[in-house]
Design a protein around this motif. Structure first.
Motif, PDB file in Angstrom:
ATOM      1  N   SER A  27       0.994  -1.152  -0.186  1.00 57.26           N
ATOM      2  CA  SER A  27       0.067  -0.012  -0.178  1.00 57.26           C
ATOM      3  C   SER A  27       0.946   1.256   0.002  1.00 57.26           C
ATOM      4  N   LEU A  28       1.900   1.580   0.899  1.00 57.31           N
ATOM      5  CA  LEU A  28       2.790   2.460   1.079  1.00 57.31           C
ATOM      6  C   LEU A  28       3.563   2.551  -0.553  1.00 57.31           C
ATOM      7  N   MET A  29       4.042   1.451  -1.196  1.00 52.48           N
ATOM      8  CA  MET A  29       4.812   1.693  -2.240  1.00 52.48           C
ATOM      9  C   MET A  29       3.874   2.108  -3.398  1.00 52.48           C
ATOM     10  N   ILE A  30       2.798   1.684  -3.340  1.00 51.53           N
ATOM     11  CA  ILE A  30       1.897   2.130  -4.345  1.00 51.53           C
ATOM     12  C   ILE A  30       1.345   3.679  -4.444  1.00 51.53           C
ATOM     13  N   GLY A  31       1.221   4.114  -3.010  1.00 53.90           N
ATOM     14  CA  GLY A  31       1.064   5.496  -2.826  1.00 53.90           C
ATOM     15  C   GLY A  31       2.208   6.349  -3.163  1.00 53.90           C
ATOM     16  N   PHE A  32       3.512   5.888  -2.471  1.00 52.02           N
ATOM     17  CA  PHE A  32       4.674   6.781  -3.078  1.00 52.02           C
ATOM     18  C   PHE A  32       4.835   6.873  -4.530  1.00 52.02           C
ATOM     19  N   SER A  33       4.802   5.562  -5.143  1.00 54.61           N
ATOM     20  CA  SER A  33       4.949   5.519  -6.391  1.00 54.61           C
ATOM     21  C   SER A  33       4.212   6.244  -7.213  1.00 54.61           C
ATOM     22  N   VAL A  34       2.969   6.313  -7.012  1.00 56.54           N
ATOM     23  CA  VAL A  34       1.919   7.007  -7.907  1.00 56.54           C
ATOM     24  C   VAL A  34       2.255   8.491  -7.609  1.00 56.54           C
ATOM     25  N   ALA A  35       2.378   9.057  -6.277  1.00 60.17           N
ATOM     26  CA  ALA A  35       2.691  10.200  -6.174  1.00 60.17           C
ATOM     27  C   ALA A  35       3.855  10.878  -6.887  1.00 60.17           C
ATOM     28  N   ILE A  36       5.180   9.925  -6.880  1.00 53.88           N
ATOM     29  CA  ILE A  36       6.249  10.203  -7.394  1.00 53.88           C
ATOM     30  C   ILE A  36       5.959  10.521  -9.090  1.00 53.88           C
ATOM     31  N   ALA A  37       5.199   9.476  -9.885  1.00 52.04           N
ATOM     32  CA  ALA A  37       4.905   9.560 -11.118  1.00 52.04           C
ATOM     33  C   ALA A  37       4.349  10.422 -11.504  1.00 52.04           C
ATOM     34  N   SER A  38       3.285  10.866 -10.614  1.00 47.08           N
ATOM     35  CA  SER A  38       1.980  12.004 -10.898  1.00 47.08           C
ATOM     36  C   SER A  38       3.022  13.582 -10.891  1.00 47.08           C
ATOM     37  N   LEU A  82      -0.077  15.136  -0.498  1.00 48.74           N
ATOM     38  CA  LEU A  82      -1.688  14.822  -0.447  1.00 48.74           C
ATOM     39  C   LEU A  82      -1.955  13.824  -1.198  1.00 48.74           C
ATOM     40  N   MET A  83      -0.985  13.612  -2.378  1.00 46.44           N
ATOM     41  CA  MET A  83      -1.575  12.627  -3.520  1.00 46.44           C
ATOM     42  C   MET A  83      -1.329  11.151  -3.004  1.00 46.44           C
ATOM     43  N   VAL A  84      -0.279  11.044  -2.024  1.00 47.85           N
ATOM     44  CA  VAL A  84      -0.170   9.515  -1.300  1.00 47.85           C
ATOM     45  C   VAL A  84      -1.302   9.189  -0.718  1.00 47.85           C
ATOM     46  N   GLY A  85      -1.852   9.971  -0.029  1.00 45.04           N
ATOM     47  CA  GLY A  85      -3.049   9.554   0.609  1.00 45.04           C
ATOM     48  C   GLY A  85      -4.299   9.122  -0.295  1.00 45.04           C
ATOM     49  N   SER A  86      -4.340   9.881  -1.219  1.00 46.44           N
ATOM     50  CA  SER A  86      -5.386   9.682  -2.306  1.00 46.44           C
ATOM     51  C   SER A  86      -5.095   8.442  -3.116  1.00 46.44           C
ATOM     52  N   ALA A  87      -3.904   8.229  -3.330  1.00 44.46           N
ATOM     53  CA  ALA A  87      -3.499   6.938  -3.998  1.00 44.46           C
ATOM     54  C   ALA A  87      -3.677   5.780  -3.362  1.00 44.46           C
ATOM     55  N   ILE A  88      -3.631   5.860  -1.906  1.00 43.31           N
ATOM     56  CA  ILE A  88      -3.707   4.640  -1.067  1.00 43.31           C
ATOM     57  C   ILE A  88      -5.288   4.362  -0.996  1.00 43.31           C
ATOM     58  N   LEU A  89      -5.910   5.257  -0.885  1.00 41.12           N
ATOM     59  CA  LEU A  89      -7.438   5.237  -0.953  1.00 41.12           C
ATOM     60  C   LEU A  89      -7.907   4.308  -2.367  1.00 41.12           C
ATOM     61  N   SER A  90      -7.369   5.129  -3.425  1.00 36.07           N
ATOM     62  CA  SER A  90      -7.635   4.547  -4.570  1.00 36.07           C
ATOM     63  C   SER A  90      -7.283   3.201  -4.951  1.00 36.07           C
TER      64      SER A  90
END
Length: 339
Positions: A121-132, A245-253
């Motif tokens: 979950s944390l890897m997806i959240g941080f990876s999505v935030a960095i890529a975005s 803030l995008m890390v949290g939204s990615a974890i929720l998604s």
């Protein structure tokens, strides 16, 4: 006469710029400390000074670091295999047979699965935030700096992406392709970069008219050099705020997609997968859904607190934290009441 000469010789070696202030004994004054204190703090030091005085932001930082450390040290914290099935001991209560939080319907240790779920979950959240942030920063920087038809094309692309229902697009892509982690990161990042692009574009429209940009053009610095060496550096603070803030939204998604059965597939696990598996056993053991839901809640709140703390630290109008202002106002009102 000899006393005057002694005073003159003693003061000859003293720098008048670092002389002892009025009212301070000369023997207790260190000129080197005065020179060091005259150096103004840098922007990152000032940011940390304001951020560290915000109790909500510091609490969020501690909670996030705690989850990251627990996820990294998962093999050393728990001795169980998160995918090991033991049908002889299903739905054990917390603390039974050495299982800290009990077991699920297949006899798997819940605490161990929470630790390994935090990794994904944390890897997806941080990876999505960095890529975005990378995609949005590049699009917004090019659009805001060059303007004209380039700006028109990129902003219409952003409008088209904003009009697409992201949840249905995520479901469609994950249904066509597999539900691997790399595809989930790609589709979540592909549908999350638009807000960063608009933010960077707005900052670049202001920064490109500054005098240091004109000076850089005058000495022959290329447009790409100005964008990546000067403008992006000055627009980094608001980008960092939105990235947190995008890390949290990615974890929720990711949790929502996993809850719908389109996220991480077994034997891998995430907090959303644990919630999806626990919904069928709510009447048997309600705690199975409470644990991953509580982890999602704490991490998302921690990330949002960190983002709010960075935003407040960047605001020059806020000289002290909200809690200190409220406490000061409360003391003022309390003193006026006469109690």
């Amino acid at each position: 006469m000899s006393d005057m000469k002694a005073e003159t010789s003693a003061g000859a070696g003293t720098d008048p710029l670092v002389a002892a202030p009025f009212g301070l004994p000369p023997e207790s004054y260190d000129p080197s400390s005065a020179k060091l204190s005259q150096r103004p703090p840098g922007p990152w030091r000032m940011l940390w000074s304001k951020f560290s005085r915000n109790p909500y932001a510091m609490t969020g930082l501690v909670v996030l670091i705690f989850f990251v450390v627990m996820a990294l040290l998962a093999p050393f914290i728990s001795k169980y295999d998160p995918a090991r099935i033991d049908l002889m001991f299903p739905n054990l209560k917390p603390g039974a047979d050495g299982h800290l939080l009990g077991t699920d319907e297949l006899g798997r240790d819940i605490f161990t699965r929470l630790l390994y779920s935090a990794r994904i979950s944390l890897m997806i959240g941080f990876s999505v935030a960095i890529a975005s942030v990378i995609i949005g920063s590049i699009v917004g920087a090019i659009s805001g700096y060059f303007g004209g038809w380039v700006d028109t094309i990129f902003m219409r692309l952003v409008d088209v992406m904003n009009s697409v229902p992201t949840l249905f697009l995520n479901i469609l892509v994950l249904a066509i392709f597999s539900s691997e982690i790399k595809y989930m990161i790609m589709i979540l990042a592909f549908t999350s970069w638009m807000s960063i692009a608009r933010l960077v574009r707005g900052n670049f429209l202001q920064l490109r008219e500054m005098q240091y940009v004109e000076a850089a053009r005058a000495i022959g610095v290329s447009s790409w050099g100005i964008i990546f060496r000067h403008l992006l550096r000055n627009a980094s603070f608001p980008i960092i705020v939105n990235a947190t803030l995008m890390v949290g939204s990615a974890i929720l998604s990711e949790s929502a997609l996993s809850y719908l059965g389109l996220g991480i597939q077994s034997p891998a696990t995430s907090w959303g997968v644990m919630l999806s598996n626990a919904q069928e056993f709510m009447l048997v053991d309600k705690l199975q859904a409470l644990y991953p839901g509580l982890c999602i809640l704490l991490v998302v709140l921690a990330v949002n607190f960190i983002g709010d703390g960075i935003r407040d630290a960047l605001d020059p109008r806020q000289s002290m934290s909200k809690t200190r202002r409220r406490l000061k106002q409360w003391r003022k009102n309390y003193s006026k009441s006469g109690n």
